[in-house]
Design a protein around this motif. Structure first.
Motif, short mmCIF file in Angstrom:
data_model
loop_
_atom_site.label_atom_id
_atom_site.label_comp_id
_atom_site.label_asym_id
_atom_site.label_seq_id
_atom_site.Cartn_x
_atom_site.Cartn_y
_atom_site.Cartn_z
N PHE A 42 0.80 -1.22 0.00
CA PHE A 42 0.00 0.00 0.00
C PHE A 42 0.84 1.28 0.00
O PHE A 42 0.33 2.34 -0.31
N GLY A 43 2.11 1.19 0.39
CA GLY A 43 2.94 2.38 0.51
C GLY A 43 3.86 2.57 -0.68
O GLY A 43 3.68 1.98 -1.75
N PRO A 44 4.91 3.37 -0.49
CA PRO A 44 5.81 3.71 -1.60
C PRO A 44 6.88 2.67 -1.89
O PRO A 44 7.69 2.86 -2.79
N HIS A 45 6.90 1.57 -1.10
CA HIS A 45 8.00 0.61 -1.24
C HIS A 45 7.49 -0.69 -1.89
O HIS A 45 7.62 -1.79 -1.33
N GLY A 46 6.95 -0.57 -3.06
CA GLY A 46 6.39 -1.72 -3.76
C GLY A 46 7.41 -2.71 -4.26
O GLY A 46 7.03 -3.83 -4.66
N ASP A 47 8.70 -2.34 -4.27
CA ASP A 47 9.73 -3.24 -4.77
C ASP A 47 10.31 -4.15 -3.68
O ASP A 47 11.22 -4.93 -3.96
N LEU A 48 9.78 -4.05 -2.45
CA LEU A 48 10.27 -4.92 -1.39
C LEU A 48 9.99 -6.38 -1.72
O LEU A 48 8.99 -6.72 -2.36
N LEU A 49 10.89 -7.23 -1.27
CA LEU A 49 10.80 -8.65 -1.59
C LEU A 49 9.62 -9.30 -0.87
O LEU A 49 9.37 -9.03 0.31
N ASP A 50 8.90 -10.17 -1.57
CA ASP A 50 7.86 -11.00 -0.96
C ASP A 50 8.47 -12.35 -0.58
O ASP A 50 9.40 -12.83 -1.24
N PHE A 51 7.92 -12.94 0.46
CA PHE A 51 8.45 -14.21 0.95
C PHE A 51 7.37 -15.28 0.93
O PHE A 51 6.18 -14.99 1.08
N TYR A 52 7.81 -16.53 0.78
CA TYR A 52 6.89 -17.65 0.88
C TYR A 52 7.66 -18.89 1.35
O TYR A 52 8.90 -18.97 1.22
N ALA A 53 6.93 -19.85 1.89
CA ALA A 53 7.54 -21.11 2.33
C ALA A 53 6.46 -22.19 2.35
O ALA A 53 5.31 -21.93 2.70
N GLN A 54 6.87 -23.39 1.97
CA GLN A 54 6.01 -24.57 2.04
C GLN A 54 6.77 -25.68 2.75
O GLN A 54 7.80 -26.14 2.27
N SER A 55 6.26 -26.08 3.92
CA SER A 55 6.89 -27.15 4.69
C SER A 55 5.89 -28.27 4.93
O SER A 55 4.67 -28.05 4.97
N VAL A 56 6.42 -29.48 5.09
CA VAL A 56 5.61 -30.63 5.47
C VAL A 56 6.30 -31.30 6.66
O VAL A 56 7.52 -31.17 6.84
#
Length: 450
Positions: A42-56
């Motif tokens: 929502f702010g001015p820092h749209g280039d920040l990295l997104d994170f994800y993880a899938q564990s079992v």
């Protein structure tokens, strides 16, 4: 040599001479955990990295019982299938705040872990219980906190006893098997293995030289009582790390018909040198802190409406290792912590309920809260540089086939309260973000007798 071995053999001798039959129980549970954080939405820092993880993961539960003795087991194994939990954002150099918890924050090179979370020899007589080994606790700050793949448990000894309206429990803890870490570690090592935050001068808080040679002592007392037509429960708890800090927590709950009040007070004080003669290397770098909390719940049909408020005063910030357990505070929201904060006001309101549809049991709710904190650069009262923010949580769980299958979902939205601009480092993983969690658990083998 014999005189040293005989005491160790005593439980086995008692076990073998007991006439009661031996019983063995075991079970297996599978878990799939998907988590994602979208930053800079929502702010001015749209280039920040997104994170994800899938564990079992797989969990083995076992119990061997004979007479008054039992051996309880709860063993966890987890594997990271995919994700980028330890990738560093190009702009801030920071990695994930939440997704890293699906593996081990102290061993980012490892994708597979196993943990003997509970391996406890138990002796029980009437309402007295004595345990030795790796065990679980349920308290304000020490609890399993099963919000990741592997929960928090403790190694040492514990004892509890119940009377009609009264309960006492205590524990001496030598090692902590903290959630999101690679194994059991001494209390001193466990104090240092998580996010260091900032010290009171604004520098990285180096906790690696903290001295806690006597481990952690825990004690609690709980008394049920009546106040007119109100049913009450008063619980007091003490968490003491000699040479470092002491924390006491008091919880009073009063219930009458659809009404429930919860009063909470937490006081902390430094012990000796706070963990090191050098104040810059000590864990507890202040004299004391105080937390005040109040919650009211009102039940209408199957829906529980609640509102709560809390304040950490200006005597110091609340300090307690966040990986040792979930903060069971009246203003608690999932994926939010008040540890490391001082001069902080929190207000939370929401509703939750249970219902069933065609043999499927549902639980769900929504809560929203505001956290008014000191400025991010006020390191004396804001250890992690957290901006004031509003947080909204939406959660829903379903279970079917007698609880054999469980599906849980949690959506978290965080936005800043102030219109003042924030840097990218003050934004990533903190505000202008959405965190999504989807957890599926399947009990392959219910706990049953062999």
């Amino acid at each position: 040599m014999t005189r040293y071995l005989l005491p160790l053999m005593l439980p086995l001798l008692v076990w073998s001479q007991n006439s009661n039959s031996l019983s063995i129980h075991h079970g297996v549970r599978f878990t799939s955990f998907t988590m994602s954080t979208q930053n800079g939405l929502f702010g001015p820092h749209g280039d920040l990295l997104d994170f994800y993880a899938q564990s079992v993961g797989l969990e083995y539960l076992g119990a061997v019982r004979k007479g008054r003795w039992s051996l309880d087991l709860d063993l966890y194994g987890t594997y990271l299938l995919a994700g980028n939990p330890f990738e560093q954002d190009a702009l801030t150099g920071k990695s994930s705040r939440y997704e890293s918890g699906l593996v081990a924050v102290d061993a980012p090179e490892r994708t597979a872990l196993w943990m003997p979370s509970i391996a406890e020899l138990v002796y029980q007589k009437n309402k007295m219980r004595l345990g030795l080994g790796n065990f679980a606790l349920e308290s304000t700050f020490l609890n399993m906190e099963h919000g990741r793949m592997i929960p928090s448990t403790y190694s040492g000894m514990n004892i509890s006893n119940r009377w009609d309206q009264f309960k006492l429990e205590g524990a001496w803890i030598a090692m902590v098997g903290a959630r999101s870490t690679s194994g059991f570690k001494s209390v001193a090592q466990s104090l240092a293995q998580y996010n260091p935050g900032l010290d009171t001068a604004g520098s990285r808080h180096d906790k690696t030289a903290v001295e806690a040679p006597w481990g952690l002592v825990y004690g609690a007392a709980e008394q049920a009582h009546n106040l007119g037509q109100w049913y009450g429960s008063f619980r007091s708890e003490a968490f003491i790390v000699p040479n470092v800090f002491a924390t006491v927590a008091f919880n009073e709950r009063l219930a009458h018909n659809e009404h429930l009040w919860h009063f909470q007070y937490v006081h902390q004080s430094r012990l000796a040198n706070g963990g090191n003669d050098d104040p810059n290397l000590a864990y507890f770098q202040q004299e004391r802190s105080n937390y005040f909390g109040l919650k009211y719940s009102h039940k209408v049909g199957g829906v529980d409406y609640f509102a709560a408020g809390s304040y950490i005063d200006g005597t110091g910030k609340m300090m307690f290792p966040r990986e040792w357990g979930r903060e069971d505070l009246v203003t608690f929201q999932g994926r939010e912590r008040q540890e490391g904060m001082g001069k902080t006001l929190a207000v939370v309101a929401g509703a939750k309920g249970n219902w069933s549809v065609k043999k499927v049991n549902h639980k769900g709710g929504v809560s929203t809260g505001i956290y008014m904190r000191p400025d991010q650069t006020d390191y004396k009262y804001n250890k992690y540089g957290m901006p004031s923010n509003q947080q909204t949580n939406l959660w829903w769980s379903q279970s079917w086939a007698g609880g054999e299958h469980t599906l849980l979902s949690l959506l978290v939205l965080k936005v800043p309260l102030s219109s003042m601009p924030l840097t990218a480092g003050q934004t990533i993983n903190k505000v202008d973000m959405v965190n999504l969690n989807i957890v599926y658990r399947y009990t392959l083998l219910p706990m049953q007798k062999m």
